[in-house]
Design an enzyme around this catalytic site. Structure first.
Site, PDB file in Angstrom:
ATOM      1  N   HIS A   1      -0.723 -21.523  -0.416  1.00 19.83           N
ATOM      2  CA  HIS A   1       0.125 -19.789  -0.065  1.00 19.83           C
ATOM      3  C   HIS A   1       1.388 -20.041  -1.703  1.00 19.83           C
ATOM      4  O   HIS A   1       1.378 -18.623  -1.245  1.00 19.83           O
ATOM      5  CB  HIS A   1       1.120 -21.581   0.843  1.00 19.83           C
ATOM      6  CG  HIS A   1       0.840 -20.420   2.388  1.00 19.83           C
ATOM      7  ND1 HIS A   1      -0.351 -21.778   2.961  1.00 19.83           N
ATOM      8  CD2 HIS A   1       0.602 -20.504   3.562  1.00 19.83           C
ATOM      9  CE1 HIS A   1      -1.130 -21.802   3.494  1.00 19.83           C
ATOM     10  NE2 HIS A   1      -0.090 -20.903   4.225  1.00 19.83           N
TER      11      HIS A   1
ATOM     12  N   LYS B   1       7.002  -2.485   1.708  1.00 15.79           N
ATOM     13  CA  LYS B   1       5.483  -1.207   2.207  1.00 15.79           C
ATOM     14  C   LYS B   1       4.141  -2.273   2.540  1.00 15.79           C
ATOM     15  O   LYS B   1       3.594  -1.902   1.932  1.00 15.79           O
ATOM     16  CB  LYS B   1       5.207  -0.021   1.654  1.00 15.79           C
ATOM     17  CG  LYS B   1       3.796   0.650   2.550  1.00 15.79           C
ATOM     18  CD  LYS B   1       3.989   2.369   2.062  1.00 15.79           C
ATOM     19  CE  LYS B   1       3.264   3.187   3.220  1.00 15.79           C
ATOM     20  NZ  LYS B   1       2.913   3.150   4.916  1.00 15.79           N
TER      21      LYS B   1
ATOM     22  N   TYR C   1       1.088  -1.575  -0.185  1.00 17.38           N
ATOM     23  CA  TYR C   1       0.250   0.061   0.112  1.00 17.38           C
ATOM     24  C   TYR C   1       1.086   0.972  -0.023  1.00 17.38           C
ATOM     25  O   TYR C   1       2.112   1.082   0.031  1.00 17.38           O
ATOM     26  CB  TYR C   1      -0.615  -0.181   1.794  1.00 17.38           C
ATOM     27  CG  TYR C   1      -0.290   0.017   2.553  1.00 17.38           C
ATOM     28  CD1 TYR C   1       0.437  -0.616   3.358  1.00 17.38           C
ATOM     29  CD2 TYR C   1      -0.277   1.488   3.195  1.00 17.38           C
ATOM     30  CE1 TYR C   1       1.307  -0.346   4.108  1.00 17.38           C
ATOM     31  CE2 TYR C   1       0.107   2.059   4.432  1.00 17.38           C
ATOM     32  CZ  TYR C   1       0.735   0.491   4.964  1.00 17.38           C
ATOM     33  OH  TYR C   1       1.275   1.288   6.658  1.00 17.38           O
TER      34      TYR C   1
ATOM     35  N   ARG D   1       8.227   3.938  -5.014  1.00  9.95           N
ATOM     36  CA  ARG D   1       8.135   3.029  -3.631  1.00  9.95           C
ATOM     37  C   ARG D   1       7.247   2.101  -3.580  1.00  9.95           C
ATOM     38  O   ARG D   1       7.497   0.536  -3.599  1.00  9.95           O
ATOM     39  CB  ARG D   1       8.015   3.886  -2.574  1.00  9.95           C
ATOM     40  CG  ARG D   1       8.383   2.881  -1.332  1.00  9.95           C
ATOM     41  CD  ARG D   1       7.777   3.714   0.265  1.00  9.95           C
ATOM     42  NE  ARG D   1       6.826   3.838   0.295  1.00  9.95           N
ATOM     43  CZ  ARG D   1       6.635   5.248   1.579  1.00  9.95           C
ATOM     44  NH1 ARG D   1       7.373   5.730   2.229  1.00  9.95           N
ATOM     45  NH2 ARG D   1       5.387   5.517   1.370  1.00  9.95           N
TER      46      ARG D   1
ATOM     47  N   ARG E   1      -7.379 -20.312  -1.952  1.00  7.94           N
ATOM     48  CA  ARG E   1      -6.524 -20.057  -0.801  1.00  7.94           C
ATOM     49  C   ARG E   1      -5.258 -21.493  -1.444  1.00  7.94           C
ATOM     50  O   ARG E   1      -5.432 -22.342  -0.680  1.00  7.94           O
ATOM     51  CB  ARG E   1      -7.207 -20.545   0.104  1.00  7.94           C
ATOM     52  CG  ARG E   1      -5.970 -19.990   1.741  1.00  7.94           C
ATOM     53  CD  ARG E   1      -6.654 -19.948   3.167  1.00  7.94           C
ATOM     54  NE  ARG E   1      -5.567 -19.679   3.715  1.00  7.94           N
ATOM     55  CZ  ARG E   1      -5.146 -20.758   4.566  1.00  7.94           C
ATOM     56  NH1 ARG E   1      -4.768 -22.111   4.377  1.00  7.94           N
ATOM     57  NH2 ARG E   1      -4.382 -20.104   5.383  1.00  7.94           N
TER      58      ARG E   1
ATOM     59  N   GLU F   1      12.220   2.174  14.221  1.00  4.20           N
ATOM     60  CA  GLU F   1      11.303   2.967  13.380  1.00  4.20           C
ATOM     61  C   GLU F   1       9.856   3.240  14.939  1.00  4.20           C
ATOM     62  O   GLU F   1      10.499   2.055  15.389  1.00  4.20           O
ATOM     63  CB  GLU F   1      10.798   2.966  12.463  1.00  4.20           C
ATOM     64  CG  GLU F   1      10.314   1.585  12.027  1.00  4.20           C
ATOM     65  CD  GLU F   1      10.094   1.727   9.987  1.00  4.20           C
ATOM     66  OE1 GLU F   1      10.004   2.465   9.446  1.00  4.20           O
ATOM     67  OE2 GLU F   1      10.270   0.267   9.990  1.00  4.20           O
TER      68      GLU F   1
ATOM     69  N   LEU G   1      11.130   1.404   7.183  1.00  3.07           N
ATOM     70  CA  LEU G   1      10.701   1.925   5.621  1.00  3.07           C
ATOM     71  C   LEU G   1      11.285   3.467   5.050  1.00  3.07           C
ATOM     72  O   LEU G   1      11.759   3.711   6.051  1.00  3.07           O
ATOM     73  CB  LEU G   1       9.166   2.137   5.798  1.00  3.07           C
ATOM     74  CG  LEU G   1       8.703   2.339   4.836  1.00  3.07           C
ATOM     75  CD1 LEU G   1       8.049   1.280   3.754  1.00  3.07           C
ATOM     76  CD2 LEU G   1       7.241   3.409   5.108  1.00  3.07           C
TER      77      LEU G   1
END
Ligand code: PDD
Length: 283
Positions: free
Chosen positions: A102, A147, A33, A52, A100, A180, A205
Site C-alpha cells: 500500500h 482527477k 487522468y 489540472r 504490491r 456533480e 472536480l
C-alpha cells in the site's frame, strides 16, 4: 485506419497496447487522468488540462512522467498518428510498477498512456430534446478535486441512471445538495434566472468546461453564483444542464420523474452553449 496508442515511451497499435500487471493503477487505482477534447485536430484548453493534471499528480506526490512540453509533443503525435480531427485525447499517469504494497514505493517511474478517439458530433435530438438525469446518493471519497482513475462509485451512479433510461446521474450529498454528475458538472438556472453551479473545492472536480462556461457567462449577460444547490431547488429550476469535455453543454429537461420547467432546453442554456462553442473554436 488502425488506432495508435502511446504507452511508456512507445507508439504501438491500440490493440496491442498493454501495461504491467503490477502497475499500481491496475492494483490500487493509484493514478490520475485527463480527457481533453480535440477540435479540428487541436487540443481544447490544453493549458488548463495540463495544469489540472499537474495539480492531481502533485496532490498524490506522483511526479510528472515527462516535462510539460514533452507531454504536449506526445499528445500532438498521438493526434497526428490517429489522424484525429474531432474527438478527445485520454492521458493517464499512474505511480508506476512495483510489488504490491500500500505505501508509496520509492524510485519508481510513473507510467504514461495516451490514446485518442474520434467521436461523432452530438446527436441533434439531444440538443432539441435535452436529456434526463437521475439522482443517486454521492458515496465517493472527499477529494473529488483530484482527477483520480478510481471511478467505481461514478460507474455505479452512471449505471443506475442508464438502467432507468437516464443519460447521467446527479450525485446528492446527505444534506440534499447536488455535487456533480458521474462524469459531468451540474448546473441550474433558478426561477429568478440566476445561473448556479457548485463552487470548486474538494467536493467536486473543477471541470475545464465549467471554467470555460464561467468565462463566457459574463458576456451573455446572465447573473451567476457559485454555490451548492439542492435537488429540490433543481426540481423547481427554470433550466438545467451539464458540462464536460465530451458533452460540452448539454441541456437537461428531466430530473428524476420531473420535467424541468416546460420540458424543453432553455434559452440561457442554448445561449451559453453557443457562446462557449464560439469561445473554444476561436481560441
Ligand atoms: N469527466 N466531474 C467529473 C466527476 C468528471 O469526471 C468530469 C469529466 C467532469 C467535467 O470535467 P471537464 O469539463 O474537465 O471534462 C466533472 C471526463 C470527461 C471523463 O471521465 O470521461
Amino acid at each position: 485506419m488502425p488506432r495508435t496508442a502511446y504507452v511508456n515511451g512507445q507508439y504501438v497499435p491500440h490493440n496491442d497496447a498493454f501495461v504491467h500487471i503490477e502497475d499500481r493503477g491496475y492494483q490500487f487505482a493509484d493514478g490520475v487522468y485527463e480527457v481533453v477534447p480535440v477540435l479540428s485536430g487541436k487540443l481544447v484548453d490544453e493549458e488548463r488540462h495540463l495544469d489540472r493534471l499537474e495539480y492531481s499528480l502533485s496532490e498524490l506526490s506522483i511526479p510528472m512522467p515527462m516535462s510539460r512540453r514533452a507531454l504536449q509533443l506526445v499528445c500532438a503525435k498521438v493526434i497526428e498518428r490517429n489522424r484525429l480531427t474531432n474527438g478527445f485525447v485520454y492521458m493517464q499517469v499512474t505511480r508506476g510498477v512495483a510489488p504490491r504494497d500500500h505505501k508509496y514505493p520509492k524510485n519508481v517511474k510513473p507510467a504514461l498512456v495516451v490514446t485518442a478517439k474520434q467521436t461523432k458530433p452530438q446527436a441533434a435530438k439531444i440538443l432539441e430534446e435535452g436529456v434526463a438525469v437521475k439522482s443517486v446518493p454521492d458515496i465517493r471519497w472527499h477529494r473529488r478535486d483530484i482527477k483520480s482513475i478510481s471511478l467505481l462509485p461514478n460507474c455505479m451512479a452512471k449505471q443506475a441512471a442508464v438502467e432507468e433510461g437516464a443519460f447521467e446521474a446527479w450525485m446528492v450529498e446527505g444534506d440534499g445538495t447536488v455535487t456533480e454528475g458521474s462524469s459531468t458538472n451540474a448546473w441550474i438556472v433558478t426561477k429568478d434566472g440566476v445561473l448556479v453551479t457548485r463552487k470548486a473545492n474538494h467536493d467536486i472536480l473543477n471541470g475545464i468546461t465549467r471554467l470555460g462556461v464561467l468565462d463566457v457567462a459574463g458576456d451573455t449577460g446572465v447573473k451567476f453564483e457559485e454555490r451548492p444547490f439542492t435537488l429540490e431547488e433543481a426540481y423547481e429550476a427554470r433550466e438545467a444542464f451539464l458540462t464536460s469535455s465530451t458533452n460540452h453543454i448539454t441541456p437537461i429537461t428531466r430530473i428524476d420523474e420531473r420535467s424541468v420547467a416546460n420540458g424543453k432546453p432553455g434559452s440561457v442554456t442554448l445561449n451559453l452553449r453557443e457562446a462557449y462553442l464560439n469561445h473554444i473554436t476561436s481560441a
